[in-house]
Motif scaffolding. Structure first.
Motif, mmCIF file in Angstrom:
data_model
loop_
_atom_site.group_PDB
_atom_site.id
_atom_site.type_symbol
_atom_site.label_atom_id
_atom_site.label_comp_id
_atom_site.label_asym_id
_atom_site.label_seq_id
_atom_site.Cartn_x
_atom_site.Cartn_y
_atom_site.Cartn_z
ATOM 1 N N LYS A 60 -1.382 2.341 4.746
ATOM 2 C CA LYS A 60 -2.329 2.077 5.837
ATOM 3 C C LYS A 60 -2.846 0.652 5.799
ATOM 4 O O LYS A 60 -2.852 0.005 4.742
ATOM 5 N N VAL A 72 0.660 3.999 -1.592
ATOM 6 C CA VAL A 72 -0.003 5.305 -1.673
ATOM 7 C C VAL A 72 -0.436 5.779 -0.286
ATOM 8 O O VAL A 72 -0.108 6.877 0.146
ATOM 9 N N HIS A 73 -1.196 4.945 0.431
ATOM 10 C CA HIS A 73 -1.720 5.397 1.734
ATOM 11 C C HIS A 73 -0.906 4.877 2.923
ATOM 12 O O HIS A 73 -1.025 5.419 4.011
ATOM 13 N N ASP A 122 -18.884 6.142 6.509
ATOM 14 C CA ASP A 122 -17.447 6.439 6.467
ATOM 15 C C ASP A 122 -17.143 7.926 6.363
ATOM 16 O O ASP A 122 -16.213 8.419 6.972
ATOM 17 N N GLU A 123 -17.923 8.614 5.543
ATOM 18 C CA GLU A 123 -17.569 10.004 5.246
ATOM 19 C C GLU A 123 -18.236 11.014 6.175
ATOM 20 O O GLU A 123 -17.732 12.120 6.347
ATOM 21 N N TYR A 136 -14.556 -6.464 -3.195
ATOM 22 C CA TYR A 136 -13.738 -7.488 -3.842
ATOM 23 C C TYR A 136 -14.063 -8.872 -3.281
ATOM 24 O O TYR A 136 -14.222 -9.848 -4.033
ATOM 25 N N ASN A 139 0.844 -1.201 0.000
ATOM 26 C CA ASN A 139 0.000 0.000 0.000
ATOM 27 C C ASN A 139 0.877 1.248 0.000
ATOM 28 O O ASN A 139 0.901 2.019 0.960
ATOM 29 N N LYS A 178 -1.769 -10.651 -4.857
ATOM 30 C CA LYS A 178 -2.238 -9.338 -5.345
ATOM 31 C C LYS A 178 -2.829 -8.529 -4.193
ATOM 32 O O LYS A 178 -3.745 -8.991 -3.510
ATOM 33 N N PRO A 179 -2.348 -7.292 -4.005
ATOM 34 C CA PRO A 179 -2.850 -6.484 -2.893
ATOM 35 C C PRO A 179 -4.131 -5.729 -3.244
ATOM 36 O O PRO A 179 -4.262 -5.178 -4.333
ATOM 37 N N ILE A 180 -5.073 -5.725 -2.302
ATOM 38 C CA ILE A 180 -6.281 -4.910 -2.428
ATOM 39 C C ILE A 180 -6.330 -4.029 -1.185
ATOM 40 O O ILE A 180 -6.121 -4.495 -0.072
ATOM 41 N N VAL A 181 -6.649 -2.766 -1.420
ATOM 42 C CA VAL A 181 -6.480 -1.736 -0.406
ATOM 43 C C VAL A 181 -7.765 -0.937 -0.231
ATOM 44 O O VAL A 181 -8.528 -0.816 -1.189
ATOM 45 N N GLU A 182 -7.986 -0.386 0.953
ATOM 46 C CA GLU A 182 -9.169 0.414 1.322
ATOM 47 C C GLU A 182 -10.297 -0.544 1.695
ATOM 48 O O GLU A 182 -10.787 -1.308 0.870
ATOM 49 N N LEU A 203 -13.538 -0.476 2.143
ATOM 50 C CA LEU A 203 -14.769 -0.618 1.343
ATOM 51 C C LEU A 203 -14.495 -1.324 0.018
ATOM 52 O O LEU A 203 -15.299 -2.126 -0.460
ATOM 53 N N VAL A 204 -13.349 -1.014 -0.570
ATOM 54 C CA VAL A 204 -12.964 -1.656 -1.836
ATOM 55 C C VAL A 204 -12.719 -3.157 -1.593
ATOM 56 O O VAL A 204 -13.132 -4.011 -2.390
#
Lengths: 205, 205
Positions: free
Chosen positions: A53, A50-51, A102-103, A73, A48, A62-66, A68-69
């Motif tokens: 985190k 970019v973030h 979340d927001e 997935y 990760n 394969k990495p999956i990030v965030e 909610l994403v």
């Protein structure tokens, strides 16, 4: 080839816990890798960049990030026990509420618990307004997802568990009381007593 | 029954325009209802009571809210000319970048253009760091979506068009220069010259 699933997370993080709940609902076996956020691992930074985190889900390399994403997935990759509704409109409604939590809700709740005394009353009022919207949305339903736990319930885990712990730690019922939010409080009971959640509450580790 | 599709939006808003581009890519006929944000219509408040914001897509009487949620709904409802990849991993990657644009890049770009002079340099530096990440992601590709426009390109329309207009209006090349970001600038050219985008730039109204 058997699936290799690893989750880089932090046991006390509601964001990691979302992913764990989804994997358990799906019956996916995974290795949990506890990160030290004060000294992040090279693998976390690699997967990760970019973030930098947690959580990061690693599926067959394969990495999956965030979070909610990652939840979407997981739902698309392992089809059993769907987390999202099949119908595009109902799916959009679930995504709307997940985004709202979340927001809007979490930043407001965080503010309500961390504001200085003179700002706290206003922050609590703002957070209460948002919880009222959730209370209305839940009216007449057992879970946000209907009869069973779905995306919105998983994302709302912060309210379902962490909020109660924080309130207890502070020694006062600041915000989420049975009197003010009877429907949300009933949902919390249903949520934490649901077997897959009960077995995976942070206090169980 | 023929589909009844209405879009409540504002012509100059990149968020409305995302939805319009997606509908046009799909060949979906729709009625555009221009909102006056200083005097929001009763219908907008009815269909988006939580956020009271544009865009709202109304499909056969059902409201869908939040531009990213609407784009996914459009892609799932009208299958031709897919906006998101079919593969769950590639789909997760596209969702990651769409979130990155909305949650990181746009707030940073807004800050870079609206900061007071003494804070502007730092704000521009921060926005540049994020644009560099996008520049790397685009390297070797025509569009974020590969050979054709996809979700991330549609979401990045702010960079593809609005940023240039704002820079021009300010009379200086503040941030996005060919020298600093050759790949992003090439993408902007490809993007605005793509027929469905070209015919729907805000200046065409």
């Amino acid at each position: 080839m058997a699936d290799e699933v690893k989750l880089f997370g932090v046991w006390a993080s509601p964001y990691s816990r979302r992913v764990e709940v989804a994997l358990k609902l799906k019956g996916v076996k995974y290795e949990f890798i506890e990160e030290d956020l004060s000294n992040k691992s090279d693998l976390l930074l690699k997967y990760n960049p970019v973030h930098k985190k947690i959580p990061v889900l690693l599926h067959n390399g394969k990495p999956i990030v965030e979070s909610l994403v990652i939840l979407e997935y997981i739902d698309e990759t392992w089809k059993g026990n769907p987390i999202l509704p099949h119908d595009p409109y109902q799916k959009a409604v679930a995504r709307f509420w997940a985004k709202f939590l979340d927001e809007k809700c979490f930043p407001a709740l965080r503010k309500a618990f961390s504001s200085k005394e003179d700002e706290q009353e206003k922050a609590i009022e703002e957070a209460s307004e948002l919880l009222k919207i959730l209370e209305n949305e839940l009216n007449g339903k057992k879970f946000f997802g209907g009869d069973k736990i779905g995306l919105v319930d998983i994302v709302a885990n912060f309210i379902g568990f962490w909020l109660g712990v924080i309130q207890e730690a502070k020694g006062e019922e600041l915000l989420l009381t049975h009197k003010k939010f009877p429907i949300l409080c009933k949902w919390i009971d249903e949520y934490v007593n649901c077997s897959v959640i009960k077995e995976n509450l942070p206090c169980q580790r």
